[in-house]
Design a protein around this motif. Structure first.
Motif, PDB file in Angstrom:
ATOM      1  N   ALA A   1       0.831  -1.213   0.000  1.00 30.71           N
ATOM      2  CA  ALA A   1       0.000   0.000   0.000  1.00 30.71           C
ATOM      3  C   ALA A   1       0.860   1.256   0.000  1.00 30.71           C
ATOM      4  N   TRP A   2       1.888   1.287   0.868  1.00 27.03           N
ATOM      5  CA  TRP A   2       2.715   2.492   0.972  1.00 27.03           C
ATOM      6  C   TRP A   2       3.559   2.716  -0.283  1.00 27.03           C
ATOM      7  N   LYS A   3       4.033   1.658  -0.881  1.00 27.11           N
ATOM      8  CA  LYS A   3       4.837   1.819  -2.097  1.00 27.11           C
ATOM      9  C   LYS A   3       3.969   1.961  -3.340  1.00 27.11           C
ATOM     10  N   GLY A   4       2.664   1.874  -3.124  1.00 27.57           N
ATOM     11  CA  GLY A   4       1.730   2.034  -4.229  1.00 27.57           C
ATOM     12  C   GLY A   4       0.866   3.261  -4.055  1.00 27.57           C
ATOM     13  N   PRO A   5      -0.462   3.098  -4.070  1.00 25.83           N
ATOM     14  CA  PRO A   5      -1.371   4.270  -4.085  1.00 25.83           C
ATOM     15  C   PRO A   5      -1.349   5.094  -2.796  1.00 25.83           C
ATOM     16  N   LEU A   6      -1.203   4.434  -1.640  1.00 23.30           N
ATOM     17  CA  LEU A   6      -1.256   5.185  -0.382  1.00 23.30           C
ATOM     18  C   LEU A   6      -0.085   6.152  -0.257  1.00 23.30           C
ATOM     19  N   GLY A   7       1.100   5.704  -0.654  1.00 26.90           N
ATOM     20  CA  GLY A   7       2.267   6.572  -0.583  1.00 26.90           C
ATOM     21  C   GLY A   7       2.136   7.806  -1.464  1.00 26.90           C
TER      22      GLY A   7
ATOM     23  N   PRO B   1       5.236  15.770   3.476  1.00 28.33           N
ATOM     24  CA  PRO B   1       6.330  14.853   3.779  1.00 28.33           C
ATOM     25  C   PRO B   1       7.364  14.789   2.654  1.00 28.33           C
ATOM     26  N   THR B   2       8.509  14.197   2.939  1.00 29.03           N
ATOM     27  CA  THR B   2       9.596  14.120   1.969  1.00 29.03           C
ATOM     28  C   THR B   2       9.388  12.954   1.008  1.00 29.03           C
ATOM     29  N   ALA B   3      10.227  12.921  -0.011  1.00 26.85           N
ATOM     30  CA  ALA B   3      10.085  11.903  -1.058  1.00 26.85           C
ATOM     31  C   ALA B   3      10.350  10.491  -0.547  1.00 26.85           C
ATOM     32  N   SER B   4      11.008  10.354   0.609  1.00 30.86           N
ATOM     33  CA  SER B   4      11.325   9.023   1.136  1.00 30.86           C
ATOM     34  C   SER B   4      10.143   8.371   1.844  1.00 30.86           C
ATOM     35  N   LEU B   5       8.990   9.039   1.883  1.00 30.63           N
ATOM     36  CA  LEU B   5       7.843   8.544   2.639  1.00 30.63           C
ATOM     37  C   LEU B   5       7.469   7.089   2.337  1.00 30.63           C
ATOM     38  N   PRO B   6       7.291   6.665   1.081  1.00 29.61           N
ATOM     39  CA  PRO B   6       6.866   5.282   0.847  1.00 29.61           C
ATOM     40  C   PRO B   6       7.794   4.244   1.473  1.00 29.61           C
ATOM     41  N   THR B   7       9.110   4.461   1.325  1.00 29.57           N
ATOM     42  CA  THR B   7      10.067   3.512   1.901  1.00 29.57           C
ATOM     43  C   THR B   7      10.088   3.615   3.422  1.00 29.57           C
ATOM     44  N   ASP B   8      10.036   4.844   3.942  1.00 29.23           N
ATOM     45  CA  ASP B   8      10.012   5.045   5.396  1.00 29.23           C
ATOM     46  C   ASP B   8       8.831   4.313   6.020  1.00 29.23           C
ATOM     47  N   ALA B   9       7.657   4.468   5.425  1.00 28.51           N
ATOM     48  CA  ALA B   9       6.450   3.870   5.972  1.00 28.51           C
ATOM     49  C   ALA B   9       6.487   2.347   5.877  1.00 28.51           C
ATOM     50  N   ALA B  10       7.025   1.827   4.767  1.00 26.96           N
ATOM     51  CA  ALA B  10       7.130   0.370   4.613  1.00 26.96           C
ATOM     52  C   ALA B  10       8.054  -0.216   5.673  1.00 26.96           C
ATOM     53  N   HIS B  11       9.209   0.415   5.883  1.00 22.68           N
ATOM     54  CA  HIS B  11      10.132  -0.060   6.919  1.00 22.68           C
ATOM     55  C   HIS B  11       9.510   0.070   8.304  1.00 22.68           C
ATOM     56  N   GLY B  12       8.838   1.194   8.545  1.00 21.39           N
ATOM     57  CA  GLY B  12       8.325   1.495   9.874  1.00 21.39           C
ATOM     58  C   GLY B  12       7.220   0.571  10.338  1.00 21.39           C
ATOM     59  N   ALA B  13       6.624  -0.182   9.441  1.00 22.60           N
ATOM     60  CA  ALA B  13       5.604  -1.146   9.869  1.00 22.60           C
ATOM     61  C   ALA B  13       6.167  -2.118  10.899  1.00 22.60           C
ATOM     62  N   TRP B  14       7.492  -2.325  10.843  1.00 18.67           N
ATOM     63  CA  TRP B  14       8.104  -3.248  11.793  1.00 18.67           C
ATOM     64  C   TRP B  14       8.189  -2.677  13.198  1.00 18.67           C
ATOM     65  N   LEU B  15       8.010  -1.391  13.362  1.00 19.13           N
ATOM     66  CA  LEU B  15       7.889  -0.826  14.709  1.00 19.13           C
ATOM     67  C   LEU B  15       6.721  -1.470  15.441  1.00 19.13           C
ATOM     68  N   TYR B  16       5.620  -1.642  14.739  1.00 14.91           N
ATOM     69  CA  TYR B  16       4.436  -2.239  15.337  1.00 14.91           C
ATOM     70  C   TYR B  16       4.615  -3.742  15.501  1.00 14.91           C
ATOM     71  N   ARG B  17       5.105  -4.408  14.475  1.00 18.00           N
ATOM     72  CA  ARG B  17       5.210  -5.863  14.512  1.00 18.00           C
ATOM     73  C   ARG B  17       6.207  -6.359  15.558  1.00 18.00           C
ATOM     74  N   ASP B  18       7.277  -5.592  15.758  1.00 22.19           N
ATOM     75  CA  ASP B  18       8.315  -6.033  16.692  1.00 22.19           C
ATOM     76  C   ASP B  18       8.002  -5.706  18.147  1.00 22.19           C
ATOM     77  N   ASN B  19       7.002  -4.853  18.394  1.00 22.76           N
ATOM     78  CA  ASN B  19       6.850  -4.344  19.762  1.00 22.76           C
ATOM     79  C   ASN B  19       5.456  -4.431  20.352  1.00 22.76           C
ATOM     80  N   VAL B  20       4.411  -4.157  19.564  1.00 29.64           N
ATOM     81  CA  VAL B  20       3.090  -3.913  20.141  1.00 29.64           C
ATOM     82  C   VAL B  20       2.561  -5.118  20.905  1.00 29.64           C
ATOM     83  N   ARG B  21       2.465  -6.276  20.243  1.00 34.13           N
ATOM     84  CA  ARG B  21       1.855  -7.426  20.907  1.00 34.13           C
ATOM     85  C   ARG B  21       2.654  -7.882  22.124  1.00 34.13           C
ATOM     86  N   ALA B  22       3.985  -7.869  21.999  1.00 33.06           N
ATOM     87  CA  ALA B  22       4.815  -8.321  23.105  1.00 33.06           C
ATOM     88  C   ALA B  22       4.633  -7.458  24.347  1.00 33.06           C
TER      89      ALA B  22
END
Length: 599
Positions: A194-200, A219-240
């Motif tokens: 989604a982030w590297k496509g229409p949402l970004g 936002p800056t041009a790096s947004l799609p990549t930033d957002a794709a990488h940042g999804a791991w903030l949630y996956r690595d931390n929230v549930r634990a």
């Protein structure tokens, strides 16, 4: 261990942060892009961005703080000009983010603790920094906005799950609905696509339309990549952390919590039990949506500067926050009140001062304005200034607005309260009488709304305008035709202006007091009678108002409450509320009352 790569000041950051110096800091197999502004010899304020942002989210706040502090920003791993961990899974845990913070802090401020500021996920990770033992002594203060501690959040959920009540269940469901995006970000591959496509591509327009964020360098041009990488903030931390929240997550430094009241992603109730985790807590609330670093930079910078300065100077007198009602909302904000030498205006200036606001007291009575300002300084935690101005003088109001903007800042709350009384029948009221009452009661409000309202809109960070009308605005009277007409015009002006400015985050309120015990009864002109009869009627009205004895302080309380709640029309006193109801549901009864000969 970390290593600073390059010397501070060697490279200029080619981003929206003009004049910033870039350095690279190596830590845990990645390199972080760190930007600095201001004098490195001064206290360091370290700004941590959230998701899906990069450090440019602070580009409107950082230059304001750089006038007083050494300001440091860095792109979180995988964002902006920082490199991403490989593999991504497991590379965004709070433990590794803490390593990154310590690496940056050691590089930019090795000998002094830093003042930490976090927004969104920048705040979430910063809560980890200020509650783990290994960072103790490295953080002087923490300002949090729009991002709770995952451990505190976990305990908040458990309390509502194990000891449910209808209210707690509603709070849990409400936050569950607001957290819809968290569930989406846990799905495999979908967020990245989604982030590297229409949402970004559409994200800047979404922010502009929904959050009212001005278009431009963010936002800056790096947004799609930033957002794709940042999804791991949630996956690595929230549930634990939500499943097994730490029981020792106590803050080891003073914390300032800034809560946007219109945040679409986080409920205000999340912070209800925060005092048990934070021994030194200062609360602020802001009528704004989630992305406050972009929409409210001036206010954030002012609050951060005030908080950091108090901690740096260690002056107990400066660390005492305002204790008045709504202090969390008005502390440090700039309020201008006209007609503040006496009565409702003076009481309103005192109420805002008690709530920690900086107050500009305006009245054509210079001595009275000065007395009000002096007392406001004694009452409140903020500054107060007196200005002698006739609100009916458009040129004088223009000069006042220029002076206030240059010396104190853009007004956050404007209270157009100045007014004069006039009674007497229509046929006995002269054109000169009409001109005097309309010049002050109507044109004075028009000048204030137009001049200061324009400054608010040009700043683009919201605000509030309060216009003092009267119950006479909707209650006809055979002895108050000119006064009632002026106040009815103020009421309609307020309604029209409210509609016009709503889209710019500026609220407009018309306050309609009834019989309030102020000096207006002794100064009101009575048309068509001798000076002796005028004095007799003034004295009689003053006695009547004195017997009624409704204090102006209650009107001031209603004004502050109306700003907090963004109310449109506020009748004050029982008779004002009763007349308002009759005007809407039984206007013929109100017209019949108007024919009665007054005492």
């Amino acid at each position: 261990m970390s290593e600073a790569v390059g010397e501070s000041g060697e490279t200029s950051v080619s981003t929206a942060l003009e004049g910033a110096r870039e350095r690279r800091v190596a830590t845990g197999g990645i390199e972080l892009s760190v930007a600095e502004l201001g004098d490195p010899a001064r206290p360091t304020v370290l700004l941590v961005h959230g998701y899906p942002d990069s450090k440019e989210v602070w580009s409107r706040v950082a230059p304001l703080l750089a006038e007083r502090f050494h300001v440091v920003l860095y792109d979180v791993r995988g964002c902006g000009r920082s490199t991403a961990p490989q593999p991504l899974r497991g590379g965004y845990t709070l433990e590794k983010l803490t390593d990154d913070f310590l690496a940056v802090a050691d590089a930019v401020s090795p000998d002094r603790p830093v003042h930490l500021v976090g927004h969104d996920w920048g705040s979430v990770q910063s809560w980890e920094f200020v509650t783990v033992p290994r960072t103790q002594g490295r953080i002087a203060s923490f300002t949090s906005m729009s991002g709770p501690s995952l451990d505190h959040f976990g305990h908040w959920i458990k309390k509502r799950m194990t000891r449910p009540t209808p209210r707690r269940a509603a709070q849990l469901l409400n936050q569950g609905a607001k957290s819809w995006y968290v569930y989406m970000l846990h799905t495999p591959a979908l967020p990245e696509l989604a982030w590297k496509g229409p949402l970004g591509k559409r994200w800047p327009k979404i922010l502009e339309r929904v959050e009212k964020i001005p278009a431009g360098d963010y936002p800056t041009a790096s947004l799609p990549t930033d957002a794709a990488h940042g999804a791991w903030l949630y996956r690595d931390n929230v549930r634990a952390h939500l499943r097994r929240p730490r029981t020792d997550a106590y803050a080891h430094c003073p914390v300032q919590l800034i809560t946007p009241t219109g945040d679409a992603f986080l409920s205000e109730r999340l912070y209800d039990e925060l005092e048990q985790w934070v021994p030194q807590l200062t609360r602020r609330t802001l009528p704004a949506k989630h992305w406050v670093p972009r929409t409210r930079p001036d206010q954030l910078a002012a609050w951060i500067e005030e908080f950091v300065t108090a901690k740096e100077e260690g002056d107990p007198a400066k660390e005492v926050a305002a204790r008045g009602r709504y202090a969390d909302r008005f502390g440090g904000r700039l309020v201008l009140v006209t007609g503040a030498a006496s009565g409702i205006g003076r009481a309103t200036a005192f109420a805002f001062a008690e709530a920690g606001a900086r107050v500009v007291v305006v009245d054509r009575d210079a001595e009275g304005a000065a007395r009000t300002a002096d007392m406001a300084r004694l009452i409140g935690a903020g500054a107060a200034w007196a200005e002698a101005v006739d609100v009916a003088d458009e040129a004088a109001m223009e000069k006042l607005a220029e002076k206030v903007a240059a010396e104190y800042g853009i007004v956050d709350v404007l209270v157009n309260n100045a007014g004069i009384g006039l009674s007497g029948s229509f046929l006995e009221t002269t054109s000169e009488d009409w001109k005097k009452v309309l010049d002050v009661n109507l044109w004075g409000v028009i000048h204030g709304c137009r001049i200061f309202g324009r400054q608010m809109t040009e700043r683009g960070q919201g605000g509030h305008i309060v216009n003092t009308a009267s119950a006479a605005a909707y209650q006809p009277s055979k002895t108050l035709p000119a006064y009632s007409t002026s106040k009815a015009a103020v009421l309609m002006l307020s309604e029209c202006l409210r509609a016009e400015l709503a889209g710019q985050g500026i609220g407009v309120t018309a306050v309609c007091p009834g019989l309030v015990n102020t000096s207006i009864t002794t100064t009101s002109h009575v048309a068509g009678v001798s000076p002796e009869e005028e004095k007799r009627r003034q004295s009689k009205a003053a006695r009547l108002y004195g017997i009624r004895n409704y204090p102006p302080e209650k009107v001031a309380d209603a004004i502050l409450r109306a700003v907090v709640r963004n109310q449109a029309v506020v009748p004050v006193t029982p008779e004002a509320r009763g007349s308002r109801a009759l005007s809407r549901f039984a206007p013929r009864a109100l017209r019949a009352i108007a024919r009665i000969e007054p005492l």
